[in-house]
Design a protein around this motif. Sequence first.
Motif, PDB file in Angstrom:
ATOM      1  N   UNK A   1       6.126   8.414   9.037  1.00  0.00           N
ATOM      2  CA  UNK A   1       5.066   7.823   8.214  1.00  0.00           C
ATOM      3  C   UNK A   1       3.749   8.589   8.271  1.00  0.00           C
ATOM      4  N   UNK A   2       3.570   9.459   9.255  1.00  0.00           N
ATOM      5  CA  UNK A   2       2.240  10.067   9.453  1.00  0.00           C
ATOM      6  C   UNK A   2       2.202  11.482   8.864  1.00  0.00           C
ATOM      7  N   UNK A   3       1.392  11.647   7.827  1.00  0.00           N
ATOM      8  CA  UNK A   3       1.140  12.973   7.242  1.00  0.00           C
ATOM      9  C   UNK A   3       0.063  13.668   8.062  1.00  0.00           C
ATOM     10  N   UNK A   4      -0.035  14.988   7.901  1.00  0.00           N
ATOM     11  CA  UNK A   4      -1.083  15.719   8.604  1.00  0.00           C
ATOM     12  C   UNK A   4      -2.264  16.010   7.687  1.00  0.00           C
TER      13      UNK A   4
ATOM     14  N   UNK B   1       2.641   5.693   3.679  1.00  0.00           N
ATOM     15  CA  UNK B   1       2.358   6.849   4.525  1.00  0.00           C
ATOM     16  C   UNK B   1       0.925   6.710   5.051  1.00  0.00           C
ATOM     17  N   UNK B   2       0.667   7.358   6.164  1.00  0.00           N
ATOM     18  CA  UNK B   2      -0.634   7.243   6.822  1.00  0.00           C
ATOM     19  C   UNK B   2      -1.216   8.641   6.995  1.00  0.00           C
ATOM     20  N   UNK B   3      -2.473   8.804   6.598  1.00  0.00           N
ATOM     21  CA  UNK B   3      -3.146  10.109   6.710  1.00  0.00           C
ATOM     22  C   UNK B   3      -4.455   9.907   7.453  1.00  0.00           C
TER      23      UNK B   3
ATOM     24  N   UNK C   1      -1.140   7.881  16.355  1.00  0.00           N
ATOM     25  CA  UNK C   1      -0.597   7.182  15.180  1.00  0.00           C
ATOM     26  C   UNK C   1       0.929   7.266  15.160  1.00  0.00           C
ATOM     27  N   UNK C   2       1.458   8.460  15.452  1.00  0.00           N
ATOM     28  CA  UNK C   2       2.913   8.626  15.413  1.00  0.00           C
ATOM     29  C   UNK C   2       3.596   7.792  16.496  1.00  0.00           C
TER      30      UNK C   2
ATOM     31  N   UNK D   1       0.850  -1.203   0.000  1.00  0.00           N
ATOM     32  CA  UNK D   1       0.000   0.000   0.000  1.00  0.00           C
ATOM     33  C   UNK D   1       0.882   1.248   0.000  1.00  0.00           C
ATOM     34  N   UNK D   2       0.468   2.263  -0.766  1.00  0.00           N
ATOM     35  CA  UNK D   2       1.212   3.533  -0.774  1.00  0.00           C
ATOM     36  C   UNK D   2       0.703   4.492   0.296  1.00  0.00           C
TER      37      UNK D   2
END
Length: 310
Positions: free
Chosen positions: A119-122, A97-99, A111-112, A69-70
Amino acid sequence: MRIAVIGAGGVGGYFGARLAAAGHDVTFVARGRHLEAIRRSGLLVRSPLGDVRTPPSSAVADIGELGPTDLVIVAVKLWDTEDIALRLSSADLGDPHVLSLQNGVHKDLILRSHLGEERVLGGTCFISAFIEEPGVVVHNNTLQKIIVGPYLATQATMSEAVHTAFRDAEIDTEPSTDIEKVIWEKFVFLVGLSATTAAVRRPIGVVRSNDRTRVLLSEVMQEATEVARASGVKLDETFVQTQMDFCDTLPATMTSSMHNDLEKGNRLELPWLSGGVVDLAEPLGIAVPRNRTVADILAPYIEGDSSPSM
Ligand SMILES: NC(=O)C1=CN([C@@H]2O[C@H](COP(=O)(O)OP(=O)(O)OC[C@H]3O[C@@H](n4cnc5c(N)ncnc54)[C@H](OP(=O)(O)O)[C@@H]3O)[C@@H](O)[C@H]2O)C=CC1
Ligand SMILES: CC(C)(CO)C(=O)C(=O)O
């Protein structure tokens, strides 16, 4: 882009289906009767911007069934965040990455802490959508906006790619170079809207036109703003007034998802909204009596309410 959407409800179902319709490889992780219905007939999103249906193969029951998964979009209610973070940390999805499109200022910290900062975007979203029946998500009006941004400079390229994917799916989207501030701004607004609409049990039109509840709305947001500033988030001096002006422009019938949940007897995200303000304020030594009172008044309904009122 290979996209996994965890939670195919109002938010995940709506935005995931739009991304799928734009040609992305979208897989929902769903459960219960909703999962069964999607597996039978796909996920149907009914929207004034046009209906869309995903294929029956678009849902799986578990994060462990996802392949490489992207991007993982997290769209479960806040009480499920820790469980999802733990499952994601042990799944073999490559290096996505995870959003999170969830509300509040606690989600990305959770999540972080499990997935690592890289890996965690905002991000945050603005929409009114809900599961009408298993397999069907209803989008209430034409609002459907996502703001996304990197927390770290190293995330800039991926953040831009995610923004482009949303834009190409005809989602109203904005990139941000200060996503933490954007998330706090939405938090302060939502704390005000959710506290007052749920406590008064009426939409914003009633709240803003009564002198006492109008002051309540303003003071609930003022307390949350003070917590934001003490947490290092530089909200403008005029921030609360700007939000009050914005509230005056909203349709009179607009309400919060927490008020909707209260009316339906569903579990509430209160511990991360006004309750979250109370928890954050305590170690900072800030008094938040308005939020504390709302959190106390609504406390009996946090786990849901199936009992008759009299
Ligand atoms: N709805 C809205 O209009 C808006 C919501 N938000 C925020 O977005 C977030 C999501 O809200 P919303 O979309 O309303 O939530 P919903 O309850 O509509 O959707 C969440 C879905 O995730 C499912 N789920 C939870 N855990 C799992 C799991 N482990 N595996 C599979 N499925 C799972 C839930 O199933 P089950 O029902 O069985 O628990 C439910 O179907 C919240 O933080 C909310 O505050 C933000 C803006 C607007
Ligand atoms: C205010 C609104 C509808 C904006 O998306 C929201 O986030 C909520 O009620 O949970």
